[in-house]
Write an enzyme that holds these catalytic residues in place. Structure first.
Site, PDB file in Angstrom:
ATOM      1  N   CYS A 192       7.245  -7.594   6.224  1.00 61.27           N
ATOM      2  CA  CYS A 192       8.513  -7.208   6.857  1.00 61.27           C
ATOM      3  C   CYS A 192       8.952  -8.327   7.793  1.00 61.27           C
ATOM      4  O   CYS A 192       8.137  -8.933   8.475  1.00 61.27           O
ATOM      5  CB  CYS A 192       8.349  -5.912   7.641  1.00 61.27           C
ATOM      6  SG  CYS A 192       9.889  -5.341   8.393  1.00 61.27           S
ATOM      7  N   CYS A 231      -0.159   2.107   8.856  1.00 58.86           N
ATOM      8  CA  CYS A 231       0.798   1.169   8.282  1.00 58.86           C
ATOM      9  C   CYS A 231       0.250  -0.251   8.123  1.00 58.86           C
ATOM     10  O   CYS A 231      -0.069  -0.912   9.080  1.00 58.86           O
ATOM     11  CB  CYS A 231       2.022   1.155   9.190  1.00 58.86           C
ATOM     12  SG  CYS A 231       3.325   0.082   8.656  1.00 58.86           S
ATOM     13  N   GLU A 240       0.818  -1.209   0.000  1.00 58.67           N
ATOM     14  CA  GLU A 240       0.000   0.000   0.000  1.00 58.67           C
ATOM     15  C   GLU A 240       0.853   1.260   0.000  1.00 58.67           C
ATOM     16  O   GLU A 240       2.009   1.267   0.423  1.00 58.67           O
ATOM     17  CB  GLU A 240      -0.939  -0.003   1.201  1.00 58.67           C
ATOM     18  CG  GLU A 240      -0.231   0.131   2.520  1.00 58.67           C
ATOM     19  CD  GLU A 240      -1.183  -0.014   3.704  1.00 58.67           C
ATOM     20  OE1 GLU A 240      -2.014  -0.940   3.663  1.00 58.67           O
ATOM     21  OE2 GLU A 240      -1.077   0.789   4.641  1.00 58.67           O
ATOM     22  N   SER A 278      13.275   4.865  13.714  1.00 56.75           N
ATOM     23  CA  SER A 278      12.143   4.405  14.513  1.00 56.75           C
ATOM     24  C   SER A 278      12.685   3.937  15.856  1.00 56.75           C
ATOM     25  O   SER A 278      13.058   2.781  16.015  1.00 56.75           O
ATOM     26  CB  SER A 278      11.439   3.255  13.797  1.00 56.75           C
ATOM     27  OG  SER A 278      10.848   3.728  12.619  1.00 56.75           O
ATOM     28  N   CYS A 333       3.749   8.252   1.336  1.00 58.48           N
ATOM     29  CA  CYS A 333       4.373   7.214   2.165  1.00 58.48           C
ATOM     30  C   CYS A 333       4.479   5.943   1.316  1.00 58.48           C
ATOM     31  O   CYS A 333       3.471   5.358   0.923  1.00 58.48           O
ATOM     32  CB  CYS A 333       3.491   6.995   3.390  1.00 58.48           C
ATOM     33  SG  CYS A 333       4.146   5.779   4.514  1.00 58.48           S
ATOM     34  N   CYS A 368       8.308  -5.960  14.594  1.00 56.32           N
ATOM     35  CA  CYS A 368       8.132  -5.037  15.718  1.00 56.32           C
ATOM     36  C   CYS A 368       6.754  -5.307  16.343  1.00 56.32           C
ATOM     37  O   CYS A 368       5.779  -5.550  15.620  1.00 56.32           O
ATOM     38  CB  CYS A 368       8.246  -3.589  15.238  1.00 56.32           C
ATOM     39  SG  CYS A 368       9.858  -3.228  14.521  1.00 56.32           S
ATOM     40  N   CYS A 370       3.479  -3.378  15.206  1.00 55.95           N
ATOM     41  CA  CYS A 370       3.344  -3.073  13.774  1.00 55.95           C
ATOM     42  C   CYS A 370       2.537  -4.137  13.044  1.00 55.95           C
ATOM     43  O   CYS A 370       2.878  -5.322  13.068  1.00 55.95           O
ATOM     44  CB  CYS A 370       4.730  -2.931  13.145  1.00 55.95           C
ATOM     45  SG  CYS A 370       4.674  -2.672  11.358  1.00 55.95           S
TER      46      CYS A 370
HETATM   47  N1  SAH Z   1      10.510  -0.268   8.606  1.00 56.05           N
HETATM   48  C1  SAH Z   1      10.724   1.118   8.679  1.00 56.05           C
HETATM   49  C2  SAH Z   1       9.761   1.940   7.852  1.00 56.05           C
HETATM   50  C3  SAH Z   1       8.338   1.450   7.830  1.00 56.05           C
HETATM   51  S1  SAH Z   1       7.451   1.608   9.330  1.00 56.05           S
HETATM   52  C4  SAH Z   1      10.724   1.583  10.125  1.00 56.05           C
HETATM   53  O1  SAH Z   1      10.388   0.803  10.997  1.00 56.05           O
HETATM   54  O2  SAH Z   1      11.097   2.732  10.346  1.00 56.05           O
HETATM   55  C5  SAH Z   1       7.133   3.365   9.339  1.00 56.05           C
HETATM   56  C6  SAH Z   1       6.821   3.935  10.702  1.00 56.05           C
HETATM   57  O3  SAH Z   1       5.522   3.519  11.141  1.00 56.05           O
HETATM   58  C7  SAH Z   1       7.806   3.484  11.756  1.00 56.05           C
HETATM   59  O4  SAH Z   1       8.215   4.546  12.569  1.00 56.05           O
HETATM   60  C8  SAH Z   1       6.985   2.507  12.535  1.00 56.05           C
HETATM   61  O5  SAH Z   1       7.500   2.331  13.798  1.00 56.05           O
HETATM   62  C9  SAH Z   1       5.612   3.142  12.497  1.00 56.05           C
HETATM   63  N2  SAH Z   1       4.533   2.236  12.858  1.00 56.05           N
HETATM   64  C10 SAH Z   1       4.418   0.940  12.555  1.00 56.05           C
HETATM   65  N3  SAH Z   1       3.279   0.430  13.077  1.00 56.05           N
HETATM   66  C11 SAH Z   1       2.663   1.437  13.711  1.00 56.05           C
HETATM   67  C12 SAH Z   1       1.437   1.547  14.438  1.00 56.05           C
HETATM   68  N4  SAH Z   1       0.628   0.514  14.594  1.00 56.05           N
HETATM   69  N5  SAH Z   1       1.111   2.745  14.955  1.00 56.05           N
HETATM   70  C13 SAH Z   1       1.925   3.813  14.770  1.00 56.05           C
HETATM   71  N6  SAH Z   1       3.079   3.769  14.099  1.00 56.05           N
HETATM   72  C14 SAH Z   1       3.456   2.594  13.570  1.00 56.05           C
HETATM   73 FE1  SF4 Z   2       9.115  -3.707   9.820  1.00 59.79          FE
HETATM   74 FE2  SF4 Z   2       9.116  -1.057  10.328  1.00 59.79          FE
HETATM   75 FE3  SF4 Z   2       6.969  -2.572  10.912  1.00 59.79          FE
HETATM   76 FE4  SF4 Z   2       9.207  -2.846  12.344  1.00 59.79          FE
HETATM   77  S1  SF4 Z   2       7.917  -0.988  12.223  1.00 59.79           S
HETATM   78  S2  SF4 Z   2       7.939  -4.511  11.540  1.00 59.79           S
HETATM   79  S3  SF4 Z   2      10.762  -2.543  10.795  1.00 59.79           S
HETATM   80  S4  SF4 Z   2       7.779  -2.163   8.902  1.00 59.79           S
END
Ligand code: SAH
Ligand code: SF4
Length: 482
Positions: A168, A434, A148, A278, A161, A172, A175
């Site tokens: 991934c 995300c 997306e 992040s 974005c 995390c 996420c």
């Molecule tokens: N993998 C990379 C980029 C993609 S994630 C990274 O982790 O930086 C992009 C951003 O969205 C990151 O800062 C991530 O921590 C945040 N993110 C992911 N899931 C989220 C959620 N459920 N609520 C808020 N931010 C989130």
């Molecule tokens: Fe991957 Fe970024 Fe999501 Fe972590 S926050 S699982 S690195 S997409």
């Protein structure tokens, strides 16, 4: 994304919400056929990648200028053709070689035979009332092959974005994308194709001669970890910066990483873009839990890599400032980039900084002592902090911090002299979070029966789900001892 996660996305949707979403205020479409085969007005934003057989042809969309120059030489053409073709494709949104009027007829014919330029197929798009736009692209077979892209307008900017991987691997804990597991890396054409489609969505009703690019900023903050798909991501960002393609200011292209330390250094070796980290936790114990890659690259190493990255961005020299000022004057039809260039010219000593992303998880990382630890951790790193209210998703073991808690956290950081912003959640009516739209689209492309079955299952299990989610969260808090 596996089936389990797709199913999980359905669970909290009740019948009322479904009924409402059948007649939304915003425009939302699941495209059952390739977008390219729609007439103008439906969606002409994609090219004929799935209608025409492109086997044995090469896709020019993801090629950097150097690669394209080499390509033209290998087919016996002059390399200046690369810049011409790039302009047609990236600036004017034209992918039919026969429409490239400054190419000789014989070259147009040759390119039509040997090459094509195509973004991935758009299978779903949503345009929200607040200007937010989202696209879901299919990049392979099966429900898991969706990525997306989200466009968020704010303060006169249009920020896109972009996703870098399907799923991934880094898992995390907060996420949604991480929960889907890793499917595959995106190719350069699939990455830059997201920007191409977003720009195209504003150009499609405009005559070719009057077209301008609309997206002003790009953040590599969609699905995936961009530094684990290094070459295609860097190639795509080179196209974003290239004056013959998107000509974006380097300050308006941001790569976000969870902290792949060696690749941060490699990034600095190869390209100069803005960096976001992040972070999400101010100590290793908590970060190991939220961002597991921290076990491999702990905070001390991550902070050192961030400092090295910033140190590379030396202040602009006077010569560079003069060059910027001239360039700014010339960029008359790129008002936003010109403003950036003028800023640089006026303030040549402006230092680079890193953006620190910090998701606000209720009771987990949002306490006053976390803010104080964060201040200490960032002490010698030029940084700006962006607090992100947690975007909940089904079965997530966290809740969003309260508004008051977020404001208090922000105040503590501001009092310590940091620039600290809170990310506004935009596009709520189209799930601008995300990895979450992909789950919903995968659901929507299933049969209606599946929907009904899941809703019934959900209604039967609502209480159990709520209990287990809060139970998981309590367990996390207990094991952390806070
Ligand atoms: N993998 C990379 C980029 C993609 S994630 C990274 O982790 O930086 C992009 C951003 O969205 C990151 O800062 C991530 O921590 C945040 N993110 C992911 N899931 C989220 C959620 N459920 N609520 C808020 N931010 C989130
Ligand atoms: Fe991957 Fe970024 Fe999501 Fe972590 S926050 S699982 S690195 S997409």
């Amino acid at each position: 994304m596996n089936v389990e996660v797709v199913d999980a996305q359905v669970a909290p949707v009740d019948a009322n919400v479904l009924a409402q979403s059948a007649t939304p205020a915003s425009s939302s479409e699941v495209l059952e056929k390739p977008a390219s085969s729609f007439t103008q007005g439906d969606d002409s934003s994609n090219c004929a990648s799935d209608v025409v057989d492109h086997s044995n042809k090469v896709n020019l969309l993801g090629m950097t200028r150097k690669e394209l120059e080499t390509y033209f030489e290998t087919i016996g053409e002059k390399k200046f053709r690369a810049a011409q073709v790039m302009k047609w494709i990236h600036q004017l949104g034209v992918t039919d070689f026969n429409e490239m009027t400054n190419l000789a007829g014989s070259l147009r014919e040759k390119l039509s035979r040997l090459a094509y330029a195509a973004a991935p197929e758009v299978v779903h798009r949503e345009y929200s009332n607040d200007g937010t736009r989202k696209w879901v692209f299919r990049v392979g077979e099966g429900a898991g092959s969706l990525v997306e892209t989200v466009l968020i307008p704010a303060d006169g900017r249009k920020t896109l974005c972009i996703s870098s991987q399907v799923g991934c691997a880094l898992d995390c804990s907060f996420c949604s994308t991480g929960k889907q597991g890793f499917q595959r890396d995106l190719l350069p054409a699939e990455i830059i194709g997201q920007l191409w489609v977003a720009n195209q969505s504003y150009m499609e009703d405009t005559p070719v001669g009057e077209r301008t690019r609309t997206v002003t900023n790009v953040v590599m903050m969609g699905m995936g970890e961009p530094l684990l798909n290094f070459e295609p991501v860097v190639a795509s960002m080179q196209l974003m910066l290239d004056d013959h393609a998107y000509g974006m200011s380097k300050r308006r292209v941001t790569l976000s990483t969870s902290g792949i330390v060696p690749m941060i250094d490699k990034l600095g070796d190869q390209i100069d873009v803005a960096l976001a980290i992040s972070l999400h936790a101010p100590n290793d114990e908590l970060r190991n839990e939220l961002v597991p890659i921290n076990k491999k690259y702990p905070l001390v190493e991550l902070m050192a890599a961030a400092r090295r990255y910033v140190a590379r961005g030396a202040p602009l020299s006077d010569k560079s400032a003069q060059h910027k000022a001239v360039k700014a004057k010339m960029a008359q039809n790129q008002a936003v980039n010109a403003a950036d260039d003028q800023d640089d010219a006026l303030e040549p000593s402006r230092k680079k900084h890193v953006t620190i992303e910090y998701v606000m998880l209720d009771g987990v990382n949002d306490q006053p002592h976390h803010a104080k630890q964060l201040i200490q951790l960032l002490n010698d790193l030029p940084s700006k902090i962006n607090l992100i209210p947690f975007n909940p998703f089904p079965h997530a073991p966290y809740e969003r911090s309260s508004r008051n808690r977020i404001m208090a956290f922000q105040q503590t950081l501001s009092d310590a002299g940091y620039v600290c912003t809170v990310r506004m959640t935009r596009g709520d009516d189209i799930d601008a979070a995300c990895g979450q739209l992909v789950g919903q689209v995968a659901d929507r492309t299933r049969r209606a029966e599946k929907w009904k079955q899941k809703i019934v299952e959900h209604q039967n299990s609502t209480n159990t789900t709520a209990e287990s989610t809060s139970g998981q969260r309590r367990e996390i808090l207990r094991t952390r001892g806070s």
